[in-house]
Design an enzyme around this catalytic site. Structure first.
Site, PDB file in Angstrom:
ATOM      1  N   LYS A 184       0.858  -1.188   0.000  1.00  0.00           N
ATOM      2  CA  LYS A 184       0.000   0.000   0.000  1.00  0.00           C
ATOM      3  C   LYS A 184       0.889   1.232   0.000  1.00  0.00           C
ATOM      4  CE  LYS A 184      -3.630   2.392   2.523  1.00  0.00           C
ATOM      5  NZ  LYS A 184      -4.534   2.382   3.673  1.00  0.00           N
ATOM      6  N   LYS A 218      -2.211  -1.393  -3.882  1.00  0.00           N
ATOM      7  CA  LYS A 218      -3.082  -0.232  -3.805  1.00  0.00           C
ATOM      8  C   LYS A 218      -2.244   1.027  -3.895  1.00  0.00           C
ATOM      9  CE  LYS A 218      -6.115   1.904  -0.491  1.00  0.00           C
ATOM     10  NZ  LYS A 218      -6.543   1.924   0.876  1.00  0.00           N
TER      11      LYS A 218
END
Ligand code: PBG
Length: 310
Positions: free
Chosen positions: A179, A234
């Site tokens: 992330k 992400k």
């Protein structure tokens, strides 16, 4: 016959925003078409998603400001919004759709950080203890997949142990493993109301540097060794190279999150008639699958499910 990749509704995970109250929906101005829903409406939305064959729904609570504290304790309250919504969805849909609960403290902290703050720094190990309690709290409410999005180091192993010790051996973990500290999350922070809490702060001490790719391999290696069942990348479209690397490097399913800023880009460009919405959204789904993603988190999930059904 020779098309290499396809996608079905079961590949999709639909993130939704939930507010307190009943029978009420609120628009999110930076994400036209996405609404904050009260628990009852969220359960109805989950039912519709289940009928379309969507794989799972991911719940993001909008915590009232007065329930946010320095230590984010409300995360561990069995009557908080995410738990109420989980129970309502489970009651309405049985096991026809997966229920993904997000583990991180940002919806509950007055400073908007994903962890506990000491002297202006997010402290890793103390945060993990709270995340474990938060995860068990969500599992008790009926979560089918626990999704830590906090990016503390070592939390996957600790959460796995905590779940096992509480009798939740069967609950899987989808780790937000790679992330990035991305500016594409802006509309999400409006949607959950954490933007004003975070103010000028950032998450660069625990989320990844967008310049790094080797680091994604290390993060994912650690999370898999600690027990992650699915690993996530992400944001999505600007990070397809990472999806591809992870898919080629590890024998676990990769999930990808088409985040709020990506949704906003596609939506606003379509509203301006610069893009054909259906074609570009469906193309983006194919691109995720081509890069190697099994699961795709997208605010377009229900719409894509409807297009697929037509
Ligand atoms: C925070 C969290 C974020 C998103 C999901 N969980 C934002 C952040 O890290 O600040 C972003 C999702 C999106 O932009 O759609 N734990």
């Amino acid at each position: 016959m020779v098309q290499e990749t396809r996608f079905v509704a079961a590949n999709l995970i639909w993130p939704i925003f939930v507010i307190e109250g009943t029978n009420r929906r609120e628009p999110i101005h930076s994400m036209p078409g996405v609404e904050r829903l009260t628990v009852d409406l969220a359960a109805l939305a989950a039912e519709e998603a289940a009928n379309l064959g969507i794989g799972a729904i991911a719940i993001f609570p909008v915590t009232p400001q007065e329930k946010k504290t320095e230590d984010g304790r409300h995360a561990c309250d069995s009557k908080n919004l995410i738990c109420e919504t989980t129970r309502a969805i489970a009651a309405k849909t049985g096991n026809r759709i997966g229920i993904v609960c997000d583990v991180a403290l940002d919806p509950y902290t007055s400073h908007g950080q994903d962890g506990l703050l000491r002297d202006g720094y997010v402290v890793n190990d103390e945060t993990i203890a709270v995340l474990c309690e938060q995860a068990v709290n969500q599992a008790k409410a009926g979560a089918t997949l626990i999704a830590p999005s906090d990016m503390m180091d070592g939390r996957i192993g600790a959460i796995r142990d905590a779940l096992d010790e509480s009798g939740f051996q069967h609950i899987g973990i989808m780790s937000y493993a790679a992330k990035y500290a991305s500016s594409f999350y802006g509309p999400f922070r409006d949607a959950v109301g954490s933007a004003k809490n975070l103010a000028s702060g950032d998450k660069k001490t625990y989320q990844m540097n967008p310049a790094n790719s080797e680091e994604a391999i290390r993060e994912v290696e650690l999370d898999i060794s600690e027990g992650a069942d699915i690993v996530m990348v992400k944001p999505g479209m600007p990070y397809l190279d990472i999806v591809r690397r992870l898919h080629d490097s590890f024998p676990v399913p990769v999930a990808v999150y088409q985040v709020s800023g990506e949704y906003a880009m596609l939506k606003f460009a379509s509203q301006a008639n610069a893009l054909n919405e259906q074609s570009v959204v469906m193309e983006s789904m194919l691109a995720f699958r081509r890069a190697g993603a099994s699961a795709i988190l997208t605010y377009y999930a229900k719409q894509v499910g409807q297009w697929l059904a037509e």
